[in-house]
Design a protein around this motif. Structure first.
Motif, short mmCIF file in Angstrom:
data_model
loop_
_atom_site.label_atom_id
_atom_site.label_comp_id
_atom_site.label_asym_id
_atom_site.label_seq_id
_atom_site.Cartn_x
_atom_site.Cartn_y
_atom_site.Cartn_z
N ASN A 32 3.96 15.01 -13.18
CA ASN A 32 3.00 15.63 -14.12
C ASN A 32 2.95 17.14 -13.96
N HIS A 33 3.27 17.62 -12.76
CA HIS A 33 3.25 19.06 -12.50
C HIS A 33 4.64 19.67 -12.45
N SER A 34 5.61 18.90 -12.97
CA SER A 34 7.01 19.37 -12.99
C SER A 34 7.49 19.80 -11.63
N VAL A 37 0.84 -1.21 0.00
CA VAL A 37 0.00 0.00 0.00
C VAL A 37 0.87 1.26 0.00
N ALA A 38 1.92 1.24 0.81
CA ALA A 38 2.84 2.39 0.87
C ALA A 38 3.49 2.64 -0.49
N LEU A 39 3.96 1.58 -1.13
CA LEU A 39 4.60 1.73 -2.45
C LEU A 39 3.61 2.25 -3.48
N LEU A 40 2.36 1.78 -3.41
CA LEU A 40 1.33 2.26 -4.33
C LEU A 40 1.13 3.76 -4.19
N PHE A 41 0.99 4.23 -2.95
CA PHE A 41 0.75 5.66 -2.74
C PHE A 41 1.99 6.50 -3.07
N LEU A 42 3.18 5.99 -2.77
CA LEU A 42 4.40 6.71 -3.15
C LEU A 42 4.50 6.83 -4.67
N GLY A 43 4.10 5.75 -5.36
CA GLY A 43 4.09 5.80 -6.82
C GLY A 43 3.11 6.83 -7.35
N LEU A 44 1.91 6.89 -6.75
CA LEU A 44 0.91 7.88 -7.17
C LEU A 44 1.41 9.31 -6.93
N ILE A 45 2.02 9.53 -5.76
CA ILE A 45 2.52 10.87 -5.43
C ILE A 45 3.63 11.27 -6.40
N SER A 46 4.52 10.31 -6.70
CA SER A 46 5.60 10.58 -7.64
C SER A 46 5.04 10.94 -9.01
N TRP A 47 4.02 10.22 -9.45
CA TRP A 47 3.38 10.49 -10.74
C TRP A 47 2.76 11.88 -10.77
N ILE A 48 2.09 12.28 -9.66
CA ILE A 48 1.47 13.60 -9.58
C ILE A 48 2.53 14.71 -9.66
#
Length: 293
Positions: free
Chosen positions: A291-293, A277-288
């Motif tokens: 995307n916003h440079s 779960v932690a890796l999933l959310f870290l991945g989502l945060i990294s993607w966000i």
């Protein structure tokens, strides 16, 4: 916006005053009693994990350092010590919130002012008011850990040795600051990671000044054995930790453990699932962020 800010600040300060007066008026014999009697045991040459308040079983589960730091409180009676710690707890909470708010403004390149810091800190207070209320009423040590994380964030680039010192110190109150080490490794902040490890080891040895080298090593073994019991590794020497699935634990890990237990599976598997779960959310945060440079 100004009206909203004023209401936010006013509500947070009024609740702080209300909680403080209520707890000063009636100092509960709360979690702080564990620290007080653990310090008394250390003073008397007994293991802190064999200590207990009168009428209670042994419940001290923390590393021995905080019991060592509580030795000066033994000059006071327990209700007086609880009141003093309440004042420290409230001060530390607002110190961490204000300093954290200032750091948020600085990192997002926003104008820094007392009004902005106080508004952000008050908003954070109101969003966490239930946990803060519990923290103060029960006399816990979470504010020390929170303060350490905020200070480490402030000193991250300017003084990595100080950031490592506060993280290592706080890891001897509760173990959460050690979870910063994987992040420091990923970010290649090797100096800070090294300072954190050295500070954690050095602070772990400080109670030997009161309990002696052998006594402190025995306490450290009991502390780590208690920690390993969460993963299903049990020992007769372990500190009396509660179960991973303890109903009062609101962590994601404990929630997953309770779910596994209800399915008649090993709750220790919660560590793997919580990591996913932690890796999933870290991945989502990294993607966000990307995307916003």
């Amino acid at each position: 916006m100004r009206w909203t800010a004023n209401c936010t600040v006013g509500a947070a300060l009024c609740l702080t005053a209300w909680f403080l007066i209520a707890d000063l008026w009636h100092p509960w014999t709360n979690t702080f009693r564990l620290f007080y009697y653990a310090a008394k045991a250390m003073h008397d040459g007994v293991s802190v994990y064999a200590s207990h308040a009168p009428g209670f079983k042994s419940e001290y589960v923390y590393p021995p350092l905080f019991a060592f730091l509580c030795l000066p409180f033994l000059s006071l009676k327990l209700p007086g010590a609880i009141r003093i710690w309440l004042g420290v707890d409230v001060t530390l909470t607002w110190f961490a919130l204000l300093l954290g708010a200032r750091e948020v403004l600085r990192r997002f390149l926003l104008p820094i002012s007392w009004r902005a810091c106080l508004t952000l800190a008050s908003g954070a207070f109101l969003l966490s008011v239930g946990e803060i209320r519990t923290e103060w009423t029960t006399g816990q040590t979470d504010t020390l850990v929170l303060g350490a994380f905020v200070l480490a964030l402030c000193w991250l680039d300017r003084a990595p040795w100080l950031a490592g010192l506060v993280l290592g110190l706080a890891a001897n109150f509760k173990y959460q600051p050690l979870f910063a080490l994987p992040w420091l490794a990923v970010r290649r902040r090797w100096r800070l990671a090294g300072f954190t490890v050295l500070a954690a080891l050095g602070c772990a040895l400080l109670p030997a000044l009161a309990s002696g080298w052998t006594g402190n090593l025995g306490d450290l073994k009991a502390a780590f054995a208690g920690l390993s019991s969460f993963a299903g590794i049990h020992s007769t020497l372990a500190a009396p930790t509660v179960s991973l699935t303890w109903i009062r634990s609101i962590s994601i890990t404990s929630a997953i453990g309770r779910l596994l237990e209800s399915l008649h599976l090993d709750p220790a598997g919660a560590f793997v699932l919580a990591g996913a779960v932690a890796l999933l959310f870290l991945g989502l945060i990294s993607w966000i962020y990307r995307n916003h440079s």
